[in-house]
Design a protein around this motif. Structure first.
Motif, PDB file in Angstrom:
ATOM      1  N   UNK A   6       0.848  -1.192   0.000  1.00 17.77           N
ATOM      2  CA  UNK A   6       0.000   0.000   0.000  1.00 17.77           C
ATOM      3  C   UNK A   6       0.883   1.242   0.000  1.00 17.77           C
ATOM      4  N   UNK A   7       0.488   2.227  -0.844  1.00 17.96           N
ATOM      5  CA  UNK A   7       1.202   3.489  -0.853  1.00 17.96           C
ATOM      6  C   UNK A   7       0.764   4.344   0.343  1.00 17.96           C
ATOM      7  N   UNK A   8       1.735   4.957   1.012  1.00 19.03           N
ATOM      8  CA  UNK A   8       1.424   5.819   2.150  1.00 19.03           C
ATOM      9  C   UNK A   8       0.717   7.063   1.655  1.00 19.03           C
ATOM     10  N   UNK A   9      -0.534   7.241   2.103  1.00 19.50           N
ATOM     11  CA  UNK A   9      -1.328   8.355   1.635  1.00 19.50           C
ATOM     12  C   UNK A   9      -0.907   9.634   2.346  1.00 19.50           C
ATOM     13  N   UNK A  10      -0.862  10.741   1.564  1.00 23.64           N
ATOM     14  CA  UNK A  10      -0.544  12.056   2.100  1.00 23.64           C
ATOM     15  C   UNK A  10      -1.266  13.095   1.271  1.00 23.64           C
ATOM     16  N   UNK A  11      -1.281  14.310   1.763  1.00 20.08           N
ATOM     17  CA  UNK A  11      -1.980  15.390   1.060  1.00 20.08           C
ATOM     18  C   UNK A  11      -0.994  16.096   0.135  1.00 20.08           C
ATOM     19  N   UNK A  12      -1.328  16.252  -1.153  1.00 21.89           N
ATOM     20  CA  UNK A  12      -0.413  16.929  -2.072  1.00 21.89           C
ATOM     21  C   UNK A  12      -0.338  18.413  -1.739  1.00 21.89           C
ATOM     22  N   UNK A  13       0.714  19.069  -2.169  1.00 25.38           N
ATOM     23  CA  UNK A  13       0.867  20.498  -1.883  1.00 25.38           C
ATOM     24  C   UNK A  13      -0.139  21.350  -2.640  1.00 25.38           C
TER      25      UNK A  13
END
Length: 229
Positions: free
Chosen positions: A17-24
């Motif tokens: 699973x890709x670690x989810x984060x908020x894009x800039x």
């Protein structure tokens, strides 16, 4: 141990699973043109929506660097040509000349398509095959023209044969009609001759009968004269 446990926790069913984060700020997903998420986790990608439309590019073609629509059309036309074999005996590759070591910027080959040896430049066995694509294009047009001319000649020949066949049939019909007319005329002549011969024979018989009558009368008269004496 901690890193191993973390990797195991991120792995489920053999897929990482890709670690989810908020894009800039300012990042916009190119798939759906909606900000707030990465392109890897786009909702349209997860749903498998293959009918999504690609956003039109704002790129302006730069003359001399980017191909123009005319260049694309010309390249498509050149790709229809069957690549000739180079001096190595292999199929050559089509390429557009962008620079020339021999002629420099004044070379007449610049901007034109050529067929070169398909081997790589660092290959020592690469031959110096270079043939203008226009030459092969003219050959292809000539072959197509010859085929068209050959087809036209075949059509004309078949038309001439059909015409000659009709003339032969017509001549045969006329000849048979003439033959019938000659036979009919000869048959009429035969009938006329037979009728004339029949009439002549009957007249001969009549004359013979009259002659006999005359002879018999003469003999009677002579016998009567003898008796009187």
């Amino acid at each position: 141990m901690g890193g191993e446990e973390e990797s195991q926790s991120n792995t489920q069913g053999g897929a990482t699973k890709r670690k989810e984060s908020t894009p800039p700020d300012g990042y916009v997903c190119r798939l759906c043109s909606v900000p707030g998420h990465w392109i890897q986790v786009c909702p349209t990608k997860k749903t498998g929506d293959k009918k999504r439309k690609r956003k039109p590019s704002d790129h302006v073609p730069v003359p001399g660097k980017d191909p123009s629509p005319e260049d694309v059309a010309e390249a498509q036309k050149m790709q229809e040509i069957t690549p000739p074999k180079c001096f190595c005996g292999e199929a050559s590759r089509l390429n557009k000349v962008k620079r020339s070591k021999a002629g420099g910027d004044n070379s007449r080959a610049l901007g034109k398509y050529f067929f070169f040896c398909s081997k790589k430049r660092d290959d020592e066995t690469q031959c110096r095959f270079a043939r203008p694509a226009d030459l092969e294009l003219n050959k292809m047009k000539a072959r197509a023209g010859n085929k068209a001319a050959q087809k036209k000649a075949e059509q004309e020949e078949s038309a001439q044969k059909r015409k000659e066949t009709k003339q032969i049939k017509k001549a045969k019909v006329e000849q048979s009609e003439k033959k019938k007319q000659v036979e009919a005329a000869s048959e009429e002549d035969n009938n006329d001759s037979s009728s004339s011969s029949g009439s002549s024979s009957s007249s001969d018989e009549e004359s013979e009968g009259e002659a006999k009558k005359v002879d018999s009368s003469d003999s009677d008269s002579s016998s009567s004269d003898d008796d009187e004496e």
